[in-house]
Design a protein around this motif. Structure first.
Motif, PDB file in Angstrom:
ATOM      1  N   LEU A 269      40.494  48.177  41.055  1.00 16.58           N
ATOM      2  CA  LEU A 269      42.082  48.207  41.812  1.00 16.58           C
ATOM      3  C   LEU A 269      41.836  47.353  43.228  1.00 16.58           C
ATOM      4  N   ASP A 270      42.921  46.574  43.369  1.00 20.31           N
ATOM      5  CA  ASP A 270      42.815  45.774  44.765  1.00 20.31           C
ATOM      6  C   ASP A 270      42.716  46.789  45.781  1.00 20.31           C
TER       7      ASP A 270
ATOM      8  N   THR B 240      45.839  48.442  46.482  1.00 22.27           N
ATOM      9  CA  THR B 240      46.497  49.135  45.251  1.00 22.27           C
ATOM     10  C   THR B 240      45.878  50.559  45.541  1.00 22.27           C
TER      11      THR B 240
ATOM     12  N   TYR C  45      51.589  50.500  35.867  1.00 17.83           N
ATOM     13  CA  TYR C  45      51.529  50.339  37.388  1.00 17.83           C
ATOM     14  C   TYR C  45      53.121  50.735  37.801  1.00 17.83           C
TER      15      TYR C  45
ATOM     16  N   HIS D 284      43.821  40.348  40.159  1.00 19.54           N
ATOM     17  CA  HIS D 284      45.096  40.496  40.838  1.00 19.54           C
ATOM     18  C   HIS D 284      46.300  40.168  39.692  1.00 19.54           C
ATOM     19  N   GLN D 285      46.162  40.603  38.374  1.00 21.21           N
ATOM     20  CA  GLN D 285      46.956  40.056  37.352  1.00 21.21           C
ATOM     21  C   GLN D 285      48.461  40.357  37.600  1.00 21.21           C
ATOM     22  N   VAL D 286      48.845  41.711  38.165  1.00 22.57           N
ATOM     23  CA  VAL D 286      50.116  42.079  38.126  1.00 22.57           C
ATOM     24  C   VAL D 286      50.871  41.179  39.157  1.00 22.57           C
ATOM     25  N   LYS D 287      50.075  41.334  40.406  1.00 27.02           N
ATOM     26  CA  LYS D 287      50.750  40.270  41.465  1.00 27.02           C
ATOM     27  C   LYS D 287      50.812  38.922  41.033  1.00 27.02           C
TER      28      LYS D 287
ATOM     29  N   LEU E 255      51.658  48.778  45.264  1.00 27.31           N
ATOM     30  CA  LEU E 255      51.232  48.637  43.556  1.00 27.31           C
ATOM     31  C   LEU E 255      50.474  49.952  43.508  1.00 27.31           C
TER      32      LEU E 255
HETATM   33  N1  URA Z   1      47.113  44.067  39.119  1.00 28.23           N
HETATM   34  C1  URA Z   1      46.893  43.674  40.576  1.00 28.23           C
HETATM   35  O1  URA Z   1      47.651  42.687  41.065  1.00 28.23           O
HETATM   36  N2  URA Z   1      46.150  44.456  41.380  1.00 28.23           N
HETATM   37  C2  URA Z   1      45.428  45.446  40.977  1.00 28.23           C
HETATM   38  O2  URA Z   1      44.986  46.219  41.834  1.00 28.23           O
HETATM   39  C3  URA Z   1      45.593  45.640  39.583  1.00 28.23           C
HETATM   40  C4  URA Z   1      46.432  45.197  38.711  1.00 28.23           C
END
Ligand code: URA
Length: 239
Positions: A105-106, A109, A136, A190-193, A206
């Motif tokens: 996790l970042d 996060t 998330y 950083h997939q979700v971001k 997050l």
């Molecule tokens: N996606 C993100 O951007 N950050 C995370 O820590 C996990 C998934």
């Protein structure tokens, strides 16, 4: 059959330091299959032998499985030259097993982090082929709409040209600042971001709340952790 030195088994199971357990063995406090064993280097069969120390049965475990509510400002690795790591939050007993976080996790996060020394399980959960859900909770600076839900459902084209797998965006609240539950099956950097960034918005908070069948224990404060229950371990191993 798996043989290990008696003092190593006792120390690894948290009975005491290697020095302390050697003294306990020498003092006759330890029996193996009903007989007092005074040699610390005696090789015990960790699966079969009955080891009793000070009247207490010592059960050998090879693996530990922990879930942590990762706090902000700590990195998800076992060691780092500059940053504090989540492993520093573990007590000596758990650290003895040399566990590592499954995936990253970042630093900013929060939320569910599985920490284990079971390499096979970790590999399995992280394998892109296995498509394990990661869910998330996100606070997003911007107004989410049904169009964004559809875009997520088709997968998102990231700034580096990678097109993500279809993902789920469930809007919890929409306004100048929105909240949503986002579920992805990959684990790109950083997939979700980056997915939210590709829609022209920014993630300002997050928190991971689920990984496959494992849900974040809501009673854990950031920085706290606990061992998984037998049921949680079974769910993870039987997937
Ligand atoms: N996606 C993100 O951007 N950050 C995370 O820590 C996990 C998934």
């Amino acid at each position: 059959m798996r043989k290990e030195r008696l003092d190593k088994v006792l120390a690894n199971m948290g009975v005491g330091t290697r020095k302390e357990v050697k003294e306990m063995v020498k003092a006759g406090m330890v029996t193996v299959n009903g007989k007092v064993m005074k040699a610390s280097d005696f090789k015990v069969d960790v699966e079969e032998d009955e080891i009793i120390c000070g009247g207490k049965r010592i059960r050998y475990r090879e693996f530990i499985y922990l879930q942590m509510n990762k706090p902000k400002d700590m990195v998800s690795s076992t060691d780092d030259p500059r940053e504090s790591t989540v492993v520093e939050l573990l007590d000596d007993f758990h650290r003895n097993f040399r566990p590592f976080p499954v995936g990253r996790l970042d630093k900013d996060t929060e939320g569910l982090l599985l920490i284990t020394n079971d390499g096979k399980l970790a590999h399995d959960l992280l394998s892109p082929k296995k498509k394990v859900d990661k869910a998330y909770l996100a606070r997003i600076e911007g107004r989410l709409t049904e169009e964004h839900v559809e875009e997520f459902g088709r997968g998102i084209l990231l700034e580096d040209g990678y097109h993500t797998l279809p993902a789920e965006l469930r809007i919890i609240s929409s306004g100048p600042v929105s909240t949503a539950e986002i579920t992805i099956q990959e684990g790109k950097y950083h997939q979700v971001k980056r997915m939210v960034g590709a829609l022209g918005m920014r993630v300002s908070y997050l928190k991971r709340i689920r990984m496959g069948p494992l849900h974040l224990d809501q009673s854990l404060e950031p920085g706290q952790y606990r061992e998984l229950t037998e049921e949680e371990i079974r769910l993870l191993l039987d997937r």
